[in-house]
Design a protein around this motif. Structure first.
Motif, PDB file in Angstrom:
ATOM      1  N   ARG A 137       0.852  -1.201   0.000  1.00 13.49           N
ATOM      2  CA  ARG A 137       0.000   0.000   0.000  1.00 13.49           C
ATOM      3  C   ARG A 137       0.883   1.245   0.000  1.00 13.49           C
ATOM      4  NH1 ARG A 137      -2.957  -3.194   4.263  1.00 13.49           N
ATOM      5  NH2 ARG A 137      -4.591  -4.246   3.077  1.00 13.49           N
ATOM      6  N   GLY A 138       1.942   1.200   0.827  1.00 16.45           N
ATOM      7  CA  GLY A 138       2.852   2.343   0.890  1.00 16.45           C
ATOM      8  C   GLY A 138       3.493   2.610  -0.461  1.00 16.45           C
ATOM      9  N   LYS A 139       3.919   1.557  -1.112  1.00 16.78           N
ATOM     10  CA  LYS A 139       4.592   1.702  -2.406  1.00 16.78           C
ATOM     11  C   LYS A 139       3.609   2.247  -3.457  1.00 16.78           C
ATOM     12  CE  LYS A 139       7.409  -1.016  -5.483  1.00 16.78           C
ATOM     13  NZ  LYS A 139       7.858  -2.305  -5.959  1.00 16.78           N
ATOM     14  N   SER A 140       2.390   1.743  -3.394  1.00 10.48           N
ATOM     15  CA  SER A 140       1.393   2.124  -4.391  1.00 10.48           C
ATOM     16  C   SER A 140       0.905   3.558  -4.182  1.00 10.48           C
ATOM     17  CB  SER A 140       0.233   1.121  -4.295  1.00 10.48           C
ATOM     18  OG  SER A 140      -0.742   1.368  -5.228  1.00 10.48           O
ATOM     19  N   THR A 141       0.839   4.007  -2.928  1.00  8.80           N
ATOM     20  CA  THR A 141       0.473   5.408  -2.700  1.00  8.80           C
ATOM     21  C   THR A 141       1.629   6.314  -3.122  1.00  8.80           C
ATOM     22  OG1 THR A 141       1.012   5.014  -0.390  1.00  8.80           O
ATOM     23  CG2 THR A 141      -1.290   5.226  -0.904  1.00  8.80           C
ATOM     24  N   ALA A 142       2.850   5.858  -2.876  1.00 14.72           N
ATOM     25  CA  ALA A 142       4.004   6.686  -3.255  1.00 14.72           C
ATOM     26  C   ALA A 142       4.049   6.894  -4.767  1.00 14.72           C
ATOM     27  CB  ALA A 142       5.291   6.027  -2.759  1.00 14.72           C
ATOM     28  N   SER A 143       3.660   5.886  -5.518  1.00 16.51           N
ATOM     29  CA  SER A 143       3.719   6.023  -6.976  1.00 16.51           C
ATOM     30  C   SER A 143       2.479   6.732  -7.527  1.00 16.51           C
ATOM     31  CB  SER A 143       3.827   4.639  -7.629  1.00 16.51           C
ATOM     32  OG  SER A 143       2.572   3.986  -7.536  1.00 16.51           O
ATOM     33  N   GLY A 144       1.469   6.948  -6.679  1.00 17.70           N
ATOM     34  CA  GLY A 144       0.251   7.617  -7.146  1.00 17.70           C
ATOM     35  C   GLY A 144      -0.774   6.660  -7.731  1.00 17.70           C
ATOM     36  N   GLU A 145      -0.467   5.363  -7.720  1.00 19.37           N
ATOM     37  CA  GLU A 145      -1.414   4.382  -8.272  1.00 19.37           C
ATOM     38  C   GLU A 145      -2.698   4.345  -7.450  1.00 19.37           C
ATOM     39  OE1 GLU A 145      -0.216   0.320  -7.632  1.00 19.37           O
ATOM     40  OE2 GLU A 145      -1.201  -0.395  -9.459  1.00 19.37           O
ATOM     41  N   ILE A 146      -2.535   4.479  -6.121  1.00 16.51           N
ATOM     42  CA  ILE A 146      -3.713   4.610  -5.266  1.00 16.51           C
ATOM     43  C   ILE A 146      -3.519   5.832  -4.369  1.00 16.51           C
ATOM     44  CG2 ILE A 146      -4.319   2.152  -5.263  1.00 16.51           C
ATOM     45  CD1 ILE A 146      -3.069   1.907  -2.483  1.00 16.51           C
ATOM     46  N   ILE A 147      -4.653   6.390  -3.927  1.00 16.25           N
ATOM     47  CA  ILE A 147      -4.612   7.600  -3.099  1.00 16.25           C
ATOM     48  C   ILE A 147      -5.216   7.238  -1.747  1.00 16.25           C
ATOM     49  CG2 ILE A 147      -5.603   9.926  -2.863  1.00 16.25           C
ATOM     50  CD1 ILE A 147      -5.771   9.869  -6.008  1.00 16.25           C
ATOM     51  N   THR A 148      -4.516   7.595  -0.670  1.00 12.29           N
ATOM     52  CA  THR A 148      -5.047   7.319   0.665  1.00 12.29           C
ATOM     53  C   THR A 148      -6.189   8.280   0.954  1.00 12.29           C
ATOM     54  OG1 THR A 148      -2.797   6.766   1.310  1.00 12.29           O
ATOM     55  CG2 THR A 148      -4.398   7.023   3.093  1.00 12.29           C
ATOM     56  N   LEU A 149      -7.317   7.760   1.422  1.00 16.82           N
ATOM     57  CA  LEU A 149      -8.468   8.616   1.742  1.00 16.82           C
ATOM     58  C   LEU A 149      -8.456   8.982   3.223  1.00 16.82           C
ATOM     59  CD1 LEU A 149     -10.971   6.688  -0.532  1.00 16.82           C
ATOM     60  CD2 LEU A 149     -10.188   9.048  -0.893  1.00 16.82           C
ATOM     61  N   ASN A 150      -9.374   9.849   3.594  1.00 15.08           N
ATOM     62  CA  ASN A 150      -9.497  10.350   4.967  1.00 15.08           C
ATOM     63  C   ASN A 150      -9.473   9.210   6.003  1.00 15.08           C
ATOM     64  OD1 ASN A 150     -10.682  11.246   7.424  1.00 15.08           O
ATOM     65  ND2 ASN A 150     -11.546  13.005   6.353  1.00 15.08           N
ATOM     66  N   GLY A 151      -8.414   9.184   6.797  1.00 18.89           N
ATOM     67  CA  GLY A 151      -8.186   8.063   7.712  1.00 18.89           C
ATOM     68  C   GLY A 151      -9.187   7.993   8.854  1.00 18.89           C
ATOM     69  N   GLU A 152      -9.892   9.117   9.114  1.00 24.03           N
ATOM     70  CA  GLU A 152     -10.899   9.061  10.176  1.00 24.03           C
ATOM     71  C   GLU A 152     -12.254   8.638   9.634  1.00 24.03           C
ATOM     72  OE1 GLU A 152     -10.640  12.781  12.389  1.00 24.03           O
ATOM     73  OE2 GLU A 152      -8.645  11.964  12.861  1.00 24.03           O
ATOM     74  N   LEU A 175     -12.825   7.307   6.523  1.00 22.39           N
ATOM     75  CA  LEU A 175     -12.748   6.087   5.697  1.00 22.39           C
ATOM     76  C   LEU A 175     -11.429   5.354   5.999  1.00 22.39           C
ATOM     77  CD1 LEU A 175     -13.930   7.584   2.246  1.00 22.39           C
ATOM     78  CD2 LEU A 175     -15.249   6.047   3.710  1.00 22.39           C
ATOM     79  N   PRO A 176     -11.298   4.827   7.220  1.00 20.51           N
ATOM     80  CA  PRO A 176     -10.015   4.202   7.585  1.00 20.51           C
ATOM     81  C   PRO A 176      -9.662   3.023   6.671  1.00 20.51           C
ATOM     82  CG  PRO A 176     -11.722   3.727   9.237  1.00 20.51           C
ATOM     83  CD  PRO A 176     -12.301   4.749   8.298  1.00 20.51           C
ATOM     84  N   GLY A 177      -8.403   2.983   6.280  1.00 21.34           N
ATOM     85  CA  GLY A 177      -7.946   1.851   5.454  1.00 21.34           C
ATOM     86  C   GLY A 177      -8.476   1.893   4.026  1.00 21.34           C
ATOM     87  N   CYS A 178      -8.995   3.051   3.590  1.00 23.52           N
ATOM     88  CA  CYS A 178      -9.600   3.119   2.252  1.00 23.52           C
ATOM     89  C   CYS A 178      -8.707   3.878   1.271  1.00 23.52           C
ATOM     90  CB  CYS A 178     -10.959   3.823   2.305  1.00 23.52           C
ATOM     91  SG  CYS A 178     -12.198   2.866   3.188  1.00 23.52           S
ATOM     92  N   TYR A 179      -8.811   3.476   0.009  1.00 22.63           N
ATOM     93  CA  TYR A 179      -7.987   4.053  -1.048  1.00 22.63           C
ATOM     94  C   TYR A 179      -8.834   4.321  -2.281  1.00 22.63           C
ATOM     95  CZ  TYR A 179      -4.320   2.375   1.972  1.00 22.63           C
ATOM     96  OH  TYR A 179      -3.529   2.155   3.074  1.00 22.63           O
ATOM     97  N   LEU A 180      -8.351   5.261  -3.079  1.00 22.50           N
ATOM     98  CA  LEU A 180      -9.003   5.563  -4.356  1.00 22.50           C
ATOM     99  C   LEU A 180      -8.021   5.245  -5.481  1.00 22.50           C
ATOM    100  CD1 LEU A 180     -11.114   6.982  -6.220  1.00 22.50           C
ATOM    101  CD2 LEU A 180      -9.975   9.141  -5.674  1.00 22.50           C
ATOM    102  N   HIS A 181      -8.539   4.614  -6.506  1.00 25.72           N
ATOM    103  CA  HIS A 181      -7.717   4.338  -7.694  1.00 25.72           C
ATOM    104  C   HIS A 181      -8.458   4.876  -8.907  1.00 25.72           C
ATOM    105  CE1 HIS A 181      -5.340   2.116 -10.683  1.00 25.72           C
ATOM    106  NE2 HIS A 181      -6.480   1.698 -11.193  1.00 25.72           N
ATOM    107  N   ARG A 182      -7.718   5.518  -9.814  1.00 23.64           N
ATOM    108  CA  ARG A 182      -8.315   5.925 -11.094  1.00 23.64           C
ATOM    109  C   ARG A 182      -7.677   5.091 -12.193  1.00 23.64           C
ATOM    110  NH1 ARG A 182      -7.015  11.234  -9.066  1.00 23.64           N
ATOM    111  NH2 ARG A 182      -8.836  11.948  -7.908  1.00 23.64           N
ATOM    112  N   SER A 183      -8.522   4.427 -12.958  1.00 25.32           N
ATOM    113  CA  SER A 183      -7.969   3.599 -14.032  1.00 25.32           C
ATOM    114  C   SER A 183      -7.717   4.483 -15.257  1.00 25.32           C
ATOM    115  CB  SER A 183      -8.943   2.479 -14.379  1.00 25.32           C
ATOM    116  OG  SER A 183     -10.034   3.009 -15.096  1.00 25.32           O
ATOM    117  N   ALA A 184      -7.082   3.915 -16.252  1.00 21.42           N
ATOM    118  CA  ALA A 184      -6.969   4.648 -17.523  1.00 21.42           C
ATOM    119  C   ALA A 184      -8.395   4.871 -18.036  1.00 21.42           C
ATOM    120  CB  ALA A 184      -6.169   3.820 -18.515  1.00 21.42           C
ATOM    121  N   THR A 185      -8.613   5.996 -18.692  1.00 22.31           N
ATOM    122  CA  THR A 185      -9.996   6.350 -19.056  1.00 22.31           C
ATOM    123  C   THR A 185     -10.564   5.422 -20.128  1.00 22.31           C
ATOM    124  OG1 THR A 185      -9.156   7.967 -20.603  1.00 22.31           O
ATOM    125  CG2 THR A 185      -9.757   8.770 -18.412  1.00 22.31           C
ATOM    126  N   ASN A 186      -9.713   4.690 -20.819  1.00 24.01           N
ATOM    127  CA  ASN A 186     -10.247   3.741 -21.815  1.00 24.01           C
ATOM    128  C   ASN A 186     -10.325   2.328 -21.255  1.00 24.01           C
ATOM    129  OD1 ASN A 186      -7.743   2.481 -21.876  1.00 24.01           O
ATOM    130  ND2 ASN A 186      -7.074   3.527 -23.721  1.00 24.01           N
TER     131      ASN A 186
END
Ligand code: OXD
Ligand code: MN
Length: 593
Positions: A39-54, A56-67
């Protein structure tokens, strides 16, 4: 470094690594420590975004390629040795030619990246239903999703190593490669128990345990081994006496399976003591039990649900499930408090937000904030109504099988097939208006037998024959029903309130098959058994008798149109269509005349 002595696994991983040429190989052990590092590696690369820890604890957002936002049915292949085995509803290519083409795409595709080795089990590894697989992927997003929707890690490897045949596992290979949509392929090699998926990062295309193994490959294993792998939710209804009856239900993608699976009974039912329990929301594996009934397990460990339309009214249990440890894909991001939003989540869209593509967004732009097929991936155990039997290795006994589609007109709210064969006919002729879960036009009616059109891994004519055959093997078969929550009036408004109110229909169904002295009554019609308006409990529901009457009417002209549509649909199966189904079609036509 390998972590297993299983030669079949090690040889295959080495062979795939030699082709894809990753910089390194990481074996997924299933521990929180390792997942946290990823998770740390993936947030560092921007692949996933850490959401509000209070919030939405433990939650992440991912944006796929638009196609790359949905399953790609036109690029999904069943490469059986013989073309005839794939049948007219699947894309097929010669396996040798397909391997050659895909080797070209996989060659060096992981250079500069890590290859993750994910041992996974569909169904709890201890279950006699369990099937093991290994997915190789260069995407941490895939690892994190697989960790939610399947059981992963060393315990699976150990189980496989100790099994009768340690080489009996599904070989899943996935690389996001360059995400080139022109070279996107989701390919199944049933004879090799292998799946190769390239140039996509979308869940249904890349979480190889789910649609690819648990439906496409498993449907064919089920044919060979005498069981069924189906696109079905599993729901338990507990009556005031504490007895729980289970139904399994097949609807095409994005037709409310998750909502029905997590149904909240209306107040009148709750006051009487009814409860509803979710065993699964998407896939059921069904086997004949020693007691002669049909038993079902949900092979998945989590939900990969459609977000838009999910709210505290439509599905409070799903909303509560995805408040922690959840990965959101392609929803809108509320920048004020770093939470997520999607259409119809509430009436208060964020004013300071990014849409699913990551562009500045607010509702006045008129564009969607979340993609219509945006998703939440959440652990099933977090669901407030998860069944105590959710991980029961033998599954739950099924009293009724329910088929359903999204039909704006004609098809009644509910009807019951006369017997198993008639039920197979009803399932085989299911039609539904298409949704955003797959690429292509939305809202056109397509036949989707048993909701398996995109997921049946072999010739659909043989699949119907297998269903008919299963009926002969189940001494106490469940009843088979068809429902349609989606009838509309002339102005396009839904006639039936749906959601929790569907409990009323489910109760009628369960009492038809298990009611004893409390059995619900019905009338026989040309299409099967239908409730009379008074047979369904309408207590506490404000709906006019005329509407109920029309929801339960059999419109002969509409059904004659259906008959000709079914003739046309069946003609595609040629000599592999079981004669029994043509007889059922003939009987329907005669009954209508
Ligand atoms: C799903 C689908 O994701 O059916 O479940 O598309
Ligand atoms: Mn599905």
């Amino acid at each position: 470094m390998s972590v297993t002595r299983n030669k079949a696994v090690n040889d295959w991983v080495a062979e795939m690594a030699a082709m894809t040429k990753p910089d390194s190989i990481v074996w997924i052990d299933g521990t929180e420590e390792q997942l946290n590092r990823l998770r740390g590696k993936s947030t560092a690369s921007g692949e996933i975004i850490t959401l509000n820890g209070e919030k939405l604890p433990g939650c992440y957002l991912h944006r796929s390629a638009t196609n790359d936002v949905a399953r790609v049915e036109n690029r999904t292949f069943i490469c059986s040795r013989s073309e005839r085995d794939a049948g007219p509803t699947n894309n097929w290519a010669d396996p040798d030619e397909m391997y050659a083409k895909l080797r070209g795409l996989f060659e060096g595709s992981m250079a500069g990246r890590v290859m993750y080795v994910i041992p996974f089990s569909m169904a709890v590894p201890e279950s006699p239903f369990a099937k093991f697989g290994i997915e190789l992927t260069d995407s941490i997003y895939v690892v994190l999703n697989m960790a939610i929707v399947t059981r992963i890690g060393t315990r699976v490897l150990e189980r496989l190593e100790a099994s009768e045949d340690p080489s009996d596992f599904t070989k899943g290979l996935h690389s996001i490669a360059s995400l080139d949509p022109e070279n996107r392929y989701i390919v199944h090699f049933p004879e090799d128990n292998a799946i190769w998926s390239v140039n996509s990062g979308y869940g249904g295309n890349v979480l190889l345990g789910k649609k690819c193994l648990a439906l496409r490959l498993a449907s064919r294993m089920g044919r060979d081994e005498g069981w069924l792998a189906e696109h079905m939710l599993i729901l338990g209804i507990e009556n005031p006496r504490g007895e729980v009856r289970y139904i399994s239900a097949a609807f095409p993608s994005a037709c409310g399976k998750t909502n029905l699976a997590m149904l909240i009974p209306p107040d009148v039912y709750q006051k009487k003591g009814y409860k509803a329990w979710c065993v699964g929301d998407d896939i059921a594996w069904l086997r004949v039990g020693a007691d002669g009934r049909l038993w079902a397990v949900n092979p998945e460990a989590g939900f990969f649900g459609v977000a838009p339309g999910t709210n505290m009214k439509s599905n409070a249990n799903a909303m509560l499930t995805c408040q922690k440890n959840t990965i959101f894909t392609n929803v809108a991001q509320n920048l004020d408090d770093n939470t997520v939003w999607w259409e119809k989540m509430d009436d208060d869209p964020p004013r300071n937000a990014l849409d699913w593509k990551g562009d500045r967004w607010n509702a006045s732009l008129g564009t969607p904030g979340a993609h219509p097929n945006s998703r939440f991936t959440a652990p099933a155990k977090q669901c407030p109504c998860i069944s105590p039997e959710f991980e029961s290795p033998g599954g739950v006994p099924i009293s009724a099988i329910v088929f359903g589609g999204r039909r704006g007109r004609g098809t009644p709210l509910v009807y019951q097939a006369r017997d198993w064969d008639h039920g197979v006919f009803v399932g085989s002729t299911m039609g539904s208006e298409t949704t955003a879960a797959a690429t292509g036009a939305v809202g056109v009616v397509r036949r989707d037998p048993m909701a398996m059109l995109p997921f049946c891994g072999y010739h659909m004519g043989d699949y119907f024959a297998h269903w008919l055959d299963m009926g002969r093997k189940i001494p106490n078969p469940p009843g088979i029903f068809h429902v349609n929550w989606f009838r509309r009036d002339e102005s396009g408004d839904f006639l039936w309130p749906g959601y929790g109110e569907n409990m009323r229909v489910v109760e009628w169904i369960i009492n038809r098959v298990t009611g004893g002295s409390g059995a619900s009554s019905a009338r026989e019609t040309p299409i099967g058994f239908l409730p009379r308006p008074e047979d369904i409990c309408m207590e506490g529901l404000d709906i006019s008798p005329a509407v109920v009457e029309s929801l339960l009417a059999v419109d002969k002209a509409y059904w004659m149109e259906e008959v000709s549509g079914i003739h046309e649909f069946y003609s595609a199966f040629g000599d592999r269509l079981p004669a029994r189904l043509m007889e059922e079609l003939g009987a329907l036509e005669r009954n209508l005349r």
